[in-house]
Structure formats: structure tokens, C-alpha cells
Design a protein around this motif. Structure first.
Motif, short mmCIF file in Angstrom:
data_model
loop_
_atom_site.label_atom_id
_atom_site.label_comp_id
_atom_site.label_asym_id
_atom_site.label_seq_id
_atom_site.Cartn_x
_atom_site.Cartn_y
_atom_site.Cartn_z
N HIS A 131 -0.93 -11.38 -37.79
CA HIS A 131 0.23 -10.74 -36.96
C HIS A 131 0.99 -11.84 -36.01
N PRO A 132 2.04 -12.58 -36.37
CA PRO A 132 2.67 -13.57 -35.33
C PRO A 132 2.69 -13.44 -33.96
N VAL A 133 2.76 -11.97 -33.39
CA VAL A 133 2.85 -11.55 -32.35
C VAL A 133 2.01 -10.87 -31.50
N ARG A 134 1.02 -10.42 -32.23
CA ARG A 134 0.04 -9.48 -31.60
C ARG A 134 -0.87 -10.31 -30.72
N ARG A 135 -1.63 -11.42 -31.00
CA ARG A 135 -2.52 -12.20 -30.54
C ARG A 135 -1.88 -12.70 -29.18
N ALA A 136 -0.73 -13.28 -29.37
CA ALA A 136 -0.10 -13.80 -28.09
C ALA A 136 0.33 -12.76 -27.14
N ARG A 137 0.58 -11.65 -27.71
CA ARG A 137 1.02 -10.40 -26.82
C ARG A 137 -0.12 -10.01 -25.89
N LYS A 138 -1.41 -9.91 -26.58
CA LYS A 138 -2.47 -9.64 -25.78
C LYS A 138 -2.78 -10.71 -24.87
N ASP A 139 -2.52 -11.91 -25.17
CA ASP A 139 -2.98 -13.17 -24.29
C ASP A 139 -2.07 -12.81 -22.81
N ALA A 140 -0.91 -12.73 -23.24
CA ALA A 140 0.10 -12.38 -22.12
C ALA A 140 -0.27 -11.23 -21.21
N ALA A 141 -0.43 -10.00 -21.81
CA ALA A 141 -0.92 -9.04 -21.00
C ALA A 141 -2.36 -9.13 -20.15
N SER A 142 -3.24 -9.87 -20.77
CA SER A 142 -4.49 -10.23 -19.81
C SER A 142 -3.95 -11.13 -18.87
N ALA A 173 -7.89 -16.36 -10.13
CA ALA A 173 -6.64 -17.04 -10.44
C ALA A 173 -6.98 -18.41 -10.89
N ARG A 174 -7.56 -19.01 -10.84
CA ARG A 174 -8.20 -20.43 -11.26
C ARG A 174 -8.67 -20.48 -12.43
N ALA A 175 -9.23 -19.28 -12.79
CA ALA A 175 -9.90 -19.22 -14.23
C ALA A 175 -8.83 -18.97 -15.40
N THR A 176 -7.71 -18.66 -15.06
CA THR A 176 -6.66 -18.22 -15.96
C THR A 176 -5.92 -19.48 -16.89
N GLN A 177 -6.45 -20.63 -16.56
CA GLN A 177 -5.53 -21.67 -17.15
C GLN A 177 -5.87 -21.62 -18.48
N GLY A 178 -7.17 -21.59 -18.98
CA GLY A 178 -7.70 -21.54 -20.27
C GLY A 178 -6.72 -20.36 -21.06
N ALA A 179 -6.80 -19.49 -20.57
CA ALA A 179 -5.76 -18.27 -21.10
C ALA A 179 -4.64 -18.54 -21.35
N ILE A 180 -3.87 -19.24 -20.47
CA ILE A 180 -2.40 -19.66 -20.47
C ILE A 180 -2.26 -20.80 -21.71
N ASP A 181 -3.22 -21.58 -21.65
CA ASP A 181 -3.16 -22.74 -22.83
C ASP A 181 -3.33 -21.93 -24.13
N GLY A 182 -4.24 -21.15 -24.24
CA GLY A 182 -4.36 -20.07 -25.33
C GLY A 182 -3.09 -19.31 -25.64
N LEU A 183 -2.53 -18.99 -24.90
CA LEU A 183 -1.32 -18.05 -24.86
C LEU A 183 -0.25 -19.19 -25.61
N ARG A 184 -0.09 -20.39 -25.16
CA ARG A 184 0.89 -21.34 -25.70
C ARG A 184 0.63 -21.48 -27.16
N SER A 185 -0.60 -21.85 -27.43
CA SER A 185 -1.26 -22.20 -28.97
C SER A 185 -0.85 -21.07 -29.61
N ASN A 186 -1.33 -19.74 -29.31
CA ASN A 186 -1.02 -18.42 -30.30
C ASN A 186 0.54 -18.42 -30.13
N LEU A 187 1.46 -18.70 -29.42
CA LEU A 187 2.80 -18.70 -29.59
C LEU A 187 3.29 -19.62 -30.55
N LEU A 188 2.95 -20.79 -30.79
CA LEU A 188 3.13 -21.78 -31.68
C LEU A 188 2.75 -21.40 -32.81
#
Length: 341
Positions: A131-142, A173-188
Motif C-alpha cells: 500500500h503506497p500510504v500505509r507504511r509512511a503513515r505509520k512512520d509519521a504517526a510513530s 528526540a535525537r533518535a528520531t532522525q532515522g525514522a524521519i529518513d525512513g518516512l521520506r524514503s517510504n513516501l517516495l
């Protein structure tokens, strides 16, 4: 599937490169699968062409293999290609020079096999996609869930004048950068799937809305890190802090939870952007300069970071940046953006 297409449809006897190209194509990360699939096919083509040309002229052996690999990868680099292109050019040249030397199957056939494999890999993504939205949605919510926890920990530390909760908040807060990068990748990756899969063409509007939240979420986490660092300094310096400012940090924590629920709304449900924006606007309304009147430097910085954070979060809720800034009470007589009364 790639082998079957190459043998049955095209009529090749031993399409060695077709399944290899298909497997590599499917193994690529979602964020750039189409581009990398083309790089793969082009790399295989260059490698096969150079391998066939050189090995057929000078024979096969250790130094010939080295020469073929160097030439194939050099051509890939000169073409200003990506890493997939260069690696596949070298790999394919090695295969041509060792496992399948020229003879039974011509170079053009092998190039066609690689193309078939790459296209089959792309077709599989289109027919059986995630699903094109589900994975990124979970990343953003996390990420937003972590943001809410961090803000609450900061508020707890400020109330108790205790640095320990704030130190923990800063670590989170500092540990979230990897999740943010993952969010961007999953959005693409989601955008790519929504383009090539007819099953998910109707998900494009929601995906675009979610993509619009990536930068504000990233900016919000950066502001939260600064807020936590300065709050830690404030507590360690034993600086006096207006309780109203701490209250706004706690309210922001709860407001971010509302944003999280908005992001987690299932497909078919209408995300409640209006409710999320309403909660944040109520916080923004209280962020008046009087809260930090005669306050120290750290208190003033915390106040400024909260205001910046509200602007970021309002953008996550769907508001434009200018409109978000206008929700804040002015701090100067003639603000650049007139307040929204």
C-alpha cells in the motif's frame, strides 16, 4: 516469471540474465525502484556489450577479466551513472568473461533478457504492490508519538526542576532522525507505487497530503530538540520560569497526540484536520510575549521554540505556513504577517 517470458514469449534458449535482473529489480528500495531498474538494465547492457567485445577478441583469463571489469565500470562512471549502473556493468562483464563466455548466446540476446527481467520486476510491483500510504503513515504517526512523549518529559522536568526527564527527552528526540529518513524514503516509494499500480491510483490525493507533512514534521523535531536542550540549560541554571509556559508545553504534547490520530486515520476515513488545527490554534493564542516579560535568556529561547513548533505542527495539520504564523500573537508592533484575529 522472467524466465518464462524470455523463453516462451521471446524464444530465447537460456535467458540467464532475465531472472537475475528481475530479482535485483525487486530487491531495490522502493524510493527509486524505477530509476534504479533502468540503471540496472543499462549497466547489464554495458557490461555484456564490453564483455562480449573484449573476450571474443582476446580470449578469457585472469588479466582479461580484470581488463573487462575496469573498462565496463569506467564506461559506467563516464556516463555519470549511479552506483547500481556501475556495479551491474562490472558484474555482468565478469559473468560474460567467466560463466558464460561468448558463443552460444549473443550479446544482444543477453541485453534483451536483462530488459525483460527488469520490466517483469516493475510489473510485479504494479500488480502486487504494498500500500503506497500505509507504511509512511505509520512512520509519521510513530514520529509524532515520540514528539508527544518528548514534550511531556520536558514539561515534567520543568515542573519538577529536574534535569533527568529532560535528558531522557533529548535522547528520544535525537533518535528520531532515522525514522524521519525512513518516512521520506517510504513516501517516495509510495509515490512510485501510486504511479505504476492502477490499484492505488485513487490513493494519490491522500499520499500528496501526507508528503506535504514530511518537511514540517522534520522541522518540528528539530525545534523540539532545541527546546529540550534549552530547557535542560534552564533547569540546570535554576532559572525562574513562568508556569504558564510549562502549561503550553504540556498542551502541545496533547495537541501532537491529536495530530497522530489524524495521521493514523484509515483509508476511507476523513482525517480530522480541523480538530487538530483547532487544538493547536488554542495553544498559539496563549503564546503572548507577556509570558516571558523580564525572563532570562533560556526562558525566552524556550518561548520562541514553542512558537516555531506551533507553526510547524499547524502545517502538519494542513495549514499554510503564512496562515500558521498569523495564528500567533504578535511580538512586535508591526509584524511581517498580520495576526489572525
Amino acid at each position: 516469471m522472467a524466465w518464462w517470458v524470455a523463453t516462451t514469449v521471446i524464444g530465447h534458449h537460456a535467458p540467464f540474465f532475465a531472472p537475475i535482473a528481475a530479482v535485483v529489480s525487486l530487491g531495490l528500495s522502493l524510493g527509486a525502484r524505477l530509476r534504479r531498474s533502468f540503471e540496472l538494465v543499462a549497466g547489464v547492457t554495458v557490461g555484456i556489450g564490453i564483455g562480449d567485445l573484449i573476450i571474443s577478441g582476446i580470449g578469457s583469463g585472469p588479466w582479461q577479466i580484470s581488463l573487462v571489469v575496469v573498462l565496463a565500470m569506467s564506461v559506467a562512471v563516464l556516463l555519470n551513472s549511479g552506483p547500481i549502473f556501475s556495479m551491474q556493468a562490472g558484474n555482468s562483464a565478469v559473468l560474460v568473461a567467466t560463466l558464460i563466455p561468448p558463443g552460444g548466446s549473443g550479446g544482444p540476446d543477453r541485453m534483451i533478457d536483462a530488459l525483460v527481467g527488469g520490466l517483469v520486476g516493475i510489473a510485479v510491483v504494479a500488480i502486487i504492490p504494498t500500500h503506497p500510504v500505509r507504511r509512511a503513515r505509520k512512520d509519521a504517526a510513530s514520529i509524532l508519538g515520540t514528539a508527544s512523549e518528548v514534550l511531556q518529559l520536558v514539561a515534567d522536568g520543568l515542573v519538577a526542576n529536574d534535569p533527568d526527564p529532560i535528558v531522557k527527552a533529548l535522547q528520544k528526540a535525537r533518535a528520531t532522525q532515522g525514522a524521519i529518513d525512513g518516512l521520506r524514503s517510504n513516501l517516495l516509494g509510495g509515490r512510485e507505487i501510486s504511479r505504476i499500480s492502477p490499484l492505488y491510483w485513487n490513493s494519490r490525493p491522500r499520499l500528496e497530503r501526507l508528503m506535504a507533512t514530511a518537511d514540517p514534521i522534520d522541522n518540528a523535531m528539530r525545534n523540539i530538540r532545541v527546546l529540550a536542550r534549552r530547557s535542560l540549560t534552564l533547569v540546570r541554571d535554576d532559572e525562574i520560569l513562568d508556569p504558564r509556559l510549562v502549561a503550553q508545553v504540556e498542551r502541545l504534547s496533547k495537541a501532537v497526540e491529536v495530530l497522530k490520530e489524524m495521521i493514523l486515520a484509515e483509508p476511507g476515513e476523513q482525517p480530522d484536520q480541523a480538530e487538530a488545527a483547532r487544538v493547536l490554534r488554542s495553544v498559539a493564542k496563549e503564546l503572548k510575549p507577556a509570558i516571558v516579560e523580564n525572563a532570562g535568556l533560556s526562558s525566552t529561547v524556550v518561548f520562541a521554540q514553542i512558537r516555531s513548533l506551533v507553526v510547524d505542527l499547524l502545517q502538519v495539520a494542513g495549514m499554510k505556513r503564512i496562515s500558521s504564523i498569523a495564528t500567533l500573537p504578535p511580538t512586535v508592533p508591526h509584524p511581517a504577517y498580520e495576526p489572525d484575529h
